[in-house]
Scaffold this motif. Sequence first.
Motif, PDB file in Angstrom:
ATOM      1  N   GLN A  45      33.562  37.084 -58.688  1.00  0.00           N
ATOM      2  CA  GLN A  45      34.189  35.584 -58.532  1.00  0.00           C
ATOM      3  C   GLN A  45      34.546  35.357 -57.149  1.00  0.00           C
ATOM      4  O   GLN A  45      34.370  34.215 -56.523  1.00  0.00           O
ATOM      5  CB  GLN A  45      35.191  35.587 -59.593  1.00  0.00           C
ATOM      6  CG  GLN A  45      35.625  33.651 -59.646  1.00  0.00           C
ATOM      7  CD  GLN A  45      34.147  33.002 -60.224  1.00  0.00           C
ATOM      8  OE1 GLN A  45      33.666  33.377 -61.127  1.00  0.00           O
ATOM      9  NE2 GLN A  45      34.074  32.251 -59.472  1.00  0.00           N
ATOM     10  N   GLU A  46      35.454  36.050 -56.645  1.00  0.00           N
ATOM     11  CA  GLU A  46      35.973  35.864 -55.085  1.00  0.00           C
ATOM     12  C   GLU A  46      34.673  35.685 -54.344  1.00  0.00           C
ATOM     13  O   GLU A  46      34.702  34.911 -53.209  1.00  0.00           O
ATOM     14  CB  GLU A  46      36.886  37.008 -54.859  1.00  0.00           C
ATOM     15  CG  GLU A  46      38.145  36.904 -55.591  1.00  0.00           C
ATOM     16  CD  GLU A  46      39.096  38.127 -55.328  1.00  0.00           C
ATOM     17  OE1 GLU A  46      40.393  38.032 -55.755  1.00  0.00           O
ATOM     18  OE2 GLU A  46      38.535  39.112 -54.725  1.00  0.00           O
ATOM     19  N   LEU A  47      33.741  36.782 -54.242  1.00  0.00           N
ATOM     20  CA  LEU A  47      32.748  36.725 -53.383  1.00  0.00           C
ATOM     21  C   LEU A  47      31.682  35.458 -53.676  1.00  0.00           C
ATOM     22  O   LEU A  47      31.246  34.788 -52.587  1.00  0.00           O
ATOM     23  CB  LEU A  47      31.719  38.204 -53.430  1.00  0.00           C
ATOM     24  CG  LEU A  47      32.615  39.142 -52.997  1.00  0.00           C
ATOM     25  CD1 LEU A  47      31.679  40.418 -53.518  1.00  0.00           C
ATOM     26  CD2 LEU A  47      32.675  39.102 -51.491  1.00  0.00           C
ATOM     27  N   ARG A  48      31.724  35.073 -54.945  1.00  0.00           N
ATOM     28  CA  ARG A  48      30.849  33.860 -55.158  1.00  0.00           C
ATOM     29  C   ARG A  48      31.547  32.694 -54.792  1.00  0.00           C
ATOM     30  O   ARG A  48      30.990  31.696 -54.348  1.00  0.00           O
ATOM     31  CB  ARG A  48      30.765  33.963 -56.557  1.00  0.00           C
ATOM     32  CG  ARG A  48      29.799  32.839 -57.161  1.00  0.00           C
ATOM     33  CD  ARG A  48      29.323  33.106 -58.724  1.00  0.00           C
ATOM     34  NE  ARG A  48      28.773  31.810 -59.016  1.00  0.00           N
ATOM     35  CZ  ARG A  48      28.506  31.369 -60.407  1.00  0.00           C
ATOM     36  NH1 ARG A  48      29.361  32.078 -61.351  1.00  0.00           N
ATOM     37  NH2 ARG A  48      27.792  30.457 -60.684  1.00  0.00           N
ATOM     38  N   THR A  68      31.567  46.104 -54.068  1.00  0.00           N
ATOM     39  CA  THR A  68      30.857  45.097 -54.898  1.00  0.00           C
ATOM     40  C   THR A  68      29.522  44.737 -53.866  1.00  0.00           C
ATOM     41  O   THR A  68      28.484  44.542 -54.216  1.00  0.00           O
ATOM     42  CB  THR A  68      31.609  43.828 -55.440  1.00  0.00           C
ATOM     43  OG1 THR A  68      32.390  44.329 -56.360  1.00  0.00           O
ATOM     44  CG2 THR A  68      30.836  42.808 -56.238  1.00  0.00           C
ATOM     45  N   LEU A  69      30.235  43.909 -52.555  1.00  0.00           N
ATOM     46  CA  LEU A  69      29.068  43.633 -51.637  1.00  0.00           C
ATOM     47  C   LEU A  69      28.264  44.666 -51.134  1.00  0.00           C
ATOM     48  O   LEU A  69      27.069  44.446 -51.139  1.00  0.00           O
ATOM     49  CB  LEU A  69      29.920  43.043 -50.533  1.00  0.00           C
ATOM     50  CG  LEU A  69      28.918  42.071 -49.627  1.00  0.00           C
ATOM     51  CD1 LEU A  69      28.203  40.901 -50.283  1.00  0.00           C
ATOM     52  CD2 LEU A  69      29.758  41.763 -48.600  1.00  0.00           C
ATOM     53  N   GLN A  70      28.581  45.757 -51.033  1.00  0.00           N
ATOM     54  CA  GLN A  70      27.823  46.906 -50.639  1.00  0.00           C
ATOM     55  C   GLN A  70      26.745  47.204 -51.839  1.00  0.00           C
ATOM     56  O   GLN A  70      25.440  47.389 -51.653  1.00  0.00           O
ATOM     57  CB  GLN A  70      28.761  48.344 -50.468  1.00  0.00           C
ATOM     58  CG  GLN A  70      27.758  49.456 -50.104  1.00  0.00           C
ATOM     59  CD  GLN A  70      28.650  50.663 -49.714  1.00  0.00           C
ATOM     60  OE1 GLN A  70      29.792  50.571 -50.451  1.00  0.00           O
ATOM     61  NE2 GLN A  70      28.215  51.433 -49.036  1.00  0.00           N
ATOM     62  N   ARG A  71      27.191  47.159 -52.987  1.00  0.00           N
ATOM     63  CA  ARG A  71      26.113  47.565 -54.075  1.00  0.00           C
ATOM     64  C   ARG A  71      24.938  46.113 -54.090  1.00  0.00           C
ATOM     65  O   ARG A  71      23.770  46.658 -54.177  1.00  0.00           O
ATOM     66  CB  ARG A  71      26.713  47.695 -55.293  1.00  0.00           C
ATOM     67  CG  ARG A  71      25.962  47.483 -56.653  1.00  0.00           C
ATOM     68  CD  ARG A  71      24.884  48.706 -56.320  1.00  0.00           C
ATOM     69  NE  ARG A  71      23.729  48.905 -57.719  1.00  0.00           N
ATOM     70  CZ  ARG A  71      22.859  47.847 -57.491  1.00  0.00           C
ATOM     71  NH1 ARG A  71      22.591  47.132 -56.557  1.00  0.00           N
ATOM     72  NH2 ARG A  71      21.953  48.060 -58.357  1.00  0.00           N
ATOM     73  N   ILE A 116      36.781  42.902 -46.121  1.00  0.00           N
ATOM     74  CA  ILE A 116      37.242  44.234 -45.886  1.00  0.00           C
ATOM     75  C   ILE A 116      38.763  44.358 -46.305  1.00  0.00           C
ATOM     76  O   ILE A 116      39.142  45.476 -46.332  1.00  0.00           O
ATOM     77  CB  ILE A 116      36.965  44.785 -44.519  1.00  0.00           C
ATOM     78  CG1 ILE A 116      37.687  43.932 -43.452  1.00  0.00           C
ATOM     79  CG2 ILE A 116      35.509  44.928 -43.844  1.00  0.00           C
ATOM     80  CD1 ILE A 116      37.687  44.329 -42.024  1.00  0.00           C
ATOM     81  N   SER A 117      39.088  43.180 -46.716  1.00  0.00           N
ATOM     82  CA  SER A 117      40.706  43.444 -47.162  1.00  0.00           C
ATOM     83  C   SER A 117      40.769  43.928 -48.588  1.00  0.00           C
ATOM     84  O   SER A 117      42.120  44.069 -49.097  1.00  0.00           O
ATOM     85  CB  SER A 117      41.349  41.970 -46.811  1.00  0.00           C
ATOM     86  OG  SER A 117      40.977  40.964 -47.738  1.00  0.00           O
ATOM     87  N   SER A 118      39.618  44.042 -49.276  1.00  0.00           N
ATOM     88  CA  SER A 118      39.805  44.407 -50.811  1.00  0.00           C
ATOM     89  C   SER A 118      38.646  45.489 -50.814  1.00  0.00           C
ATOM     90  O   SER A 118      37.244  45.222 -50.705  1.00  0.00           O
ATOM     91  CB  SER A 118      39.533  43.270 -51.739  1.00  0.00           C
ATOM     92  OG  SER A 118      39.123  43.953 -52.802  1.00  0.00           O
TER      93      SER A 118
END
Length: 96
Positions: free
Chosen positions: A52-55, A22-25, A14-16
């Motif tokens: 990349q950050e989420l991965r 991206t995660l929502q989609r 949630i800080s970005s």
Amino acid sequence: MTSDEQWDDVSFVISSRYRVDTLQRLAEGPATPSLISDETGLSIAHISRALQELRDSDLVTLLVSEDRRKGRVYGVTDAGREVWDTIEAQNMIDAE
């Protein structure tokens, strides 16, 4: 996953706005970076960085071979699904 770890991940997402979108989609189903970009209206560069950050945080995964340069399909992991469900349940998505 402990509660503290999950809240760390929630805070990270949630800080970005880019990570949130991206995660929502991806919570809706697998997608390519260009599809996410088209559907969210965000630049491909922002989407690529968010992916990349989420991965790196094990919240999304690459569903095709690492060798593919085009048509890379990403999906949400179980941990990513838990984080997204928490974000939604706690109403932590900023209204646009």
